[in-house]
Design a protein around this motif. Structure first.
Motif, short mmCIF file in Angstrom:
data_model
loop_
_atom_site.label_atom_id
_atom_site.label_comp_id
_atom_site.label_asym_id
_atom_site.label_seq_id
_atom_site.Cartn_x
_atom_site.Cartn_y
_atom_site.Cartn_z
N VAL A 115 -6.69 4.33 -4.81
CA VAL A 115 -7.53 4.80 -4.64
C VAL A 115 -7.74 5.94 -4.29
N TYR A 116 -9.12 6.95 -4.58
CA TYR A 116 -9.19 8.37 -4.63
C TYR A 116 -10.15 8.63 -3.56
N ALA A 117 -9.83 9.75 -3.32
CA ALA A 117 -10.35 11.10 -2.43
C ALA A 117 -11.32 10.86 -2.54
N PRO A 118 -12.55 10.74 -1.35
CA PRO A 118 -14.07 10.59 -1.08
C PRO A 118 -14.09 12.01 -1.46
N VAL A 119 -12.96 12.84 -0.61
CA VAL A 119 -13.22 14.44 -0.57
C VAL A 119 -12.23 15.13 -0.75
N SER A 120 -12.39 16.26 -0.75
CA SER A 120 -10.59 17.06 -0.87
C SER A 120 -10.00 17.80 1.14
N GLY A 121 -8.94 17.35 1.31
CA GLY A 121 -8.98 17.77 2.07
C GLY A 121 -7.94 17.50 2.37
N THR A 122 -6.97 17.96 3.45
CA THR A 122 -5.50 17.45 4.11
C THR A 122 -5.34 16.49 4.37
N VAL A 123 -4.57 15.63 3.95
CA VAL A 123 -3.96 14.46 5.10
C VAL A 123 -3.19 14.47 6.24
N THR A 124 -3.30 14.83 7.65
CA THR A 124 -2.87 14.46 8.57
C THR A 124 -2.32 13.20 9.34
N GLU A 125 -2.69 12.30 8.95
CA GLU A 125 -2.23 10.50 9.22
C GLU A 125 -2.34 10.29 8.28
N ALA A 126 -2.01 8.90 8.38
CA ALA A 126 -0.98 7.80 7.68
C ALA A 126 -1.78 6.89 8.23
N ASN A 127 -2.40 5.31 7.86
CA ASN A 127 -1.97 4.54 8.66
C ASN A 127 -0.86 3.38 8.72
N ALA A 128 0.32 3.39 9.29
CA ALA A 128 1.75 3.57 9.18
C ALA A 128 1.41 1.50 9.83
N VAL A 175 1.11 -0.83 -0.21
CA VAL A 175 0.03 0.20 0.36
C VAL A 175 1.02 0.95 -0.33
N GLU A 176 0.71 2.30 -0.67
CA GLU A 176 1.33 3.12 -1.00
C GLU A 176 0.20 4.19 -0.69
N LEU A 177 0.37 5.29 0.58
CA LEU A 177 -0.28 6.36 0.96
C LEU A 177 0.33 7.91 1.53
N PRO A 178 -0.70 8.10 0.95
CA PRO A 178 -0.30 9.61 1.58
C PRO A 178 0.42 9.69 2.09
N GLU A 179 1.13 11.28 2.22
CA GLU A 179 2.12 11.29 3.89
C GLU A 179 1.42 13.03 4.14
N ALA A 180 1.05 13.62 5.54
CA ALA A 180 0.96 14.46 6.64
C ALA A 180 0.93 15.13 5.86
N GLY A 181 -0.19 16.18 5.86
CA GLY A 181 0.13 17.68 4.79
C GLY A 181 0.17 18.00 3.52
N ARG A 182 -0.48 16.47 2.82
CA ARG A 182 -0.91 16.36 1.42
C ARG A 182 -1.79 17.14 1.12
N ALA A 183 -2.50 17.34 0.39
CA ALA A 183 -3.55 18.46 0.01
C ALA A 183 -4.38 17.30 -1.39
N VAL A 184 -5.55 16.59 -1.08
CA VAL A 184 -5.74 15.41 -1.67
C VAL A 184 -7.05 16.76 -2.53
N THR A 185 -7.47 16.27 -3.56
CA THR A 185 -8.52 16.92 -4.25
C THR A 185 -10.06 15.63 -4.74
N LYS A 186 -10.88 15.72 -3.85
CA LYS A 186 -12.57 14.68 -4.69
C LYS A 186 -11.63 14.12 -5.79
N GLY A 187 -11.74 12.81 -5.74
CA GLY A 187 -11.88 12.06 -7.05
C GLY A 187 -10.95 12.03 -7.46
N LYS A 188 -9.59 12.54 -7.32
CA LYS A 188 -8.53 12.60 -7.37
C LYS A 188 -7.96 11.26 -7.08
N GLU A 189 -6.40 10.77 -7.36
CA GLU A 189 -5.82 9.24 -6.44
C GLU A 189 -4.82 10.34 -4.88
#
Length: 122
Positions: free
Chosen positions: A63-76, A36-50
């Protein structure tokens, strides 16, 4: 509240924070997850984008972002045990948490009953 997308992601919302993962149906389609390749904390994700990538013995899938926002944590935990996505896709196998940037985006998502009907029609 839990929401679902037609791309088989789920998100559990509490206040302005959402936890995101893939559904049991999705993990079943993928087969044994090996990476699994996860986004890093602080990354902005956009609804519908990878937002993340999941690889199984069958295929790699976005895995697409279901909503837009800023990643706060990835499941280590997924780094060492990606098979948590298979054994606990809608609990311990979550992918990342984010802070919602536009809560109104939740309005277009399905609840559990609507998602079940969607999957049953596939």
């Amino acid at each position: 509240m839990r929401y679902y997308t037609e791309d088989h992601e789920w998100l559990e919302v509490s206040g302005s924070t959402a936890t995101v993962g893939i559904t049991d149906y999705a993990q079943g389609q993928l087969g044994d997850v090996v990476f699994v390749e996860l986004p890093e904390a602080g990354r902005a994700v956009t609804k519908g984008k990878e937002a993340a990538v999941v690889e199984s013995v069958k295929a790699a899938s976005e895995v697409y972002a279901p909503v837009s926002g800023t990643v706060t944590e990835a499941n280590a935990a997924l780094e060492g045990t990606p098979d948590l996505v298979n054994s606990s896709p809608e609990a311990d196998g979550w992918f990342f948490r984010l802070t919602l940037s536009d809560p109104s985006q939740l309005e277009g998502l399905m609840d559990e009953a609507a998602y079940k009907a969607f999957v049953d029609a596939l």
